[in-house]
Enzyme design. Structure first.
Site, short mmCIF file in Angstrom:
data_model
loop_
_atom_site.label_atom_id
_atom_site.label_comp_id
_atom_site.label_asym_id
_atom_site.label_seq_id
_atom_site.Cartn_x
_atom_site.Cartn_y
_atom_site.Cartn_z
N HIS A 180 0.82 -1.21 0.00
CA HIS A 180 0.00 0.00 0.00
C HIS A 180 0.86 1.26 0.00
O HIS A 180 1.58 1.53 0.96
CB HIS A 180 -0.90 -0.03 1.24
N GLU A 217 -4.08 3.86 -8.40
CA GLU A 217 -5.32 4.55 -8.04
C GLU A 217 -5.35 5.94 -8.66
O GLU A 217 -4.42 6.74 -8.48
CB GLU A 217 -5.48 4.68 -6.53
N HIS A 256 -0.61 10.67 -2.13
CA HIS A 256 -1.94 10.25 -1.66
C HIS A 256 -2.86 11.43 -1.36
O HIS A 256 -3.95 11.53 -1.90
CB HIS A 256 -1.82 9.37 -0.41
N GLU A 272 0.95 -0.50 -4.79
CA GLU A 272 -0.20 0.37 -5.02
C GLU A 272 0.24 1.81 -4.89
O GLU A 272 1.11 2.14 -4.08
CB GLU A 272 -1.29 0.04 -3.98
N ASP A 290 -1.00 6.31 -5.83
CA ASP A 290 -2.05 7.29 -6.06
C ASP A 290 -1.51 8.34 -7.03
O ASP A 290 -0.42 8.89 -6.81
CB ASP A 290 -2.43 7.99 -4.74
#
Length: 293
Positions: free
Chosen positions: A44, A154, A86, A71, A73
């Site tokens: 993450h 994301e 993020h 993962e 952003d």
């Protein structure tokens, strides 16, 4: 996904000294969940328990731990450069307040790429990471590719950045991430914004997509028309919900997958693995891997 604060662990020492624990190519050998298989673990924001989130150091920390999937952003600067961060503001994970004291609330969209490149994105986490920078999306892709890792991308707050889907796809194409090998094995694009996921699916139907959230079971068929994954918070699911998702076929004609977040301790990892989830997203991916294999 919810923010987190810096944590300490003995693993940090291993990462800083470069002690490899498990090659990424050997970890999570199969990405498709089969009966009796373990969930695929995703780091993450990188291995964000051990390095500042969404930095290249966090990508490398995941690689050192043997975690293939990372993962991140993606957002857009004032001058149209895609960056990996993020929060939609810069103050929590950089020194923007000190460098630009008169620019509150320090929204990412209000700063140019050159201004963001000046910021220290590592000192908040620990002195060992002082001087780490907010990577551009292109820089991030280069590092993931160098490490032969895989990307769960994301699209962050797409309502703030109209047209960002097309721009993300453009950079992915420029960096070679939209060839068949990457699309089939190494890339998933997800968002909390259903319309954003729909746009990606419409523009590149071959790309695997995920919706972040927990739609009601009755609404799942609507999501299955444009996405391949339903990726909910672990606090919102149980075995029955996971089974209901997996009964449906997604946009590519395969059973919908479930990747849940953000699970950071062994007991909870074992519990959600028992629900039958296909993947677990974690700040502590090594802890989750060890608890579920």
């Amino acid at each position: 996904m919810p923010v987190r604060t810096a944590t300490t662990s003995a693993t940090v020492a291993a990462l800083l000294c470069g002690c490899a624990l498990l090659p990424a190519g050997q970890a999570q050998a199969a990405d498709a969940r089969t009966p009796g298989a373990v969930p695929v673990v995703h780091a993450h924001r990188g291995a964000s328990a051990y390095a500042p989130e969404n930095t290249l150091a966090a990508v490398d920390a995941a690689d050192t731990l043997g975690i293939a999937w990372v993962e991140n952003d993606v957002q857009r600067t004032k001058d149209g450069v895609l960056v990996v961060l993020h929060d939609t503001t810069l103050d929590r994970t950089t020194d923007a307040e000190q460098v630009f004291p008169d620019r509150a609330p320090w929204a990412v969209k209000d700063f140019t790429a050159a201004e963001i490149a000046r910021l220290d994105a590592g000192s908040w986490f620990g002195p060992a990471f002082a001087g780490a920078r907010v990577p551009t999306f292109a820089q991030y892709l280069n590092r993931v590719e160098r490490n032969r890792q895989k990307l769960l991308l994301e699209i962050k707050s797409p309502e703030i950045y109209p047209g960002i889907e097309k721009e993300i796809l453009r950079v992915l194409r420029q960096k070679g991430w939209l060839d068949r090998r990457h699309v089939e094995q190494r890339l998933v694009v997800q968002s909390f914004g259903a319309e954003s996921v729909k746009i990606v699916h419409a523009q590149r139907p071959d790309v695997v997509t995920g919706f972040l959230g927990t739609p009601p079971v009755a609404d799942l068929p609507k999501y299955a028309a444009f996405t391949d994954q339903i990726n909910p918070a672990y606090t919102t699911i149980d075995a029955d919900y996971v089974a209901a998702v997996q009964k449906l076929k997604g946009a590519h004609g395969k059973p919908l997958r479930v990747n849940t977040w953000t699970v950071n301790d062994a007991a909870k990892a074992a519990e959600v693995a028992g629900f039958g989830v296909d993947g677990i997203i974690s700040n502590n991916p090594d802890v989750v891997r060890d608890a579920t294999r």
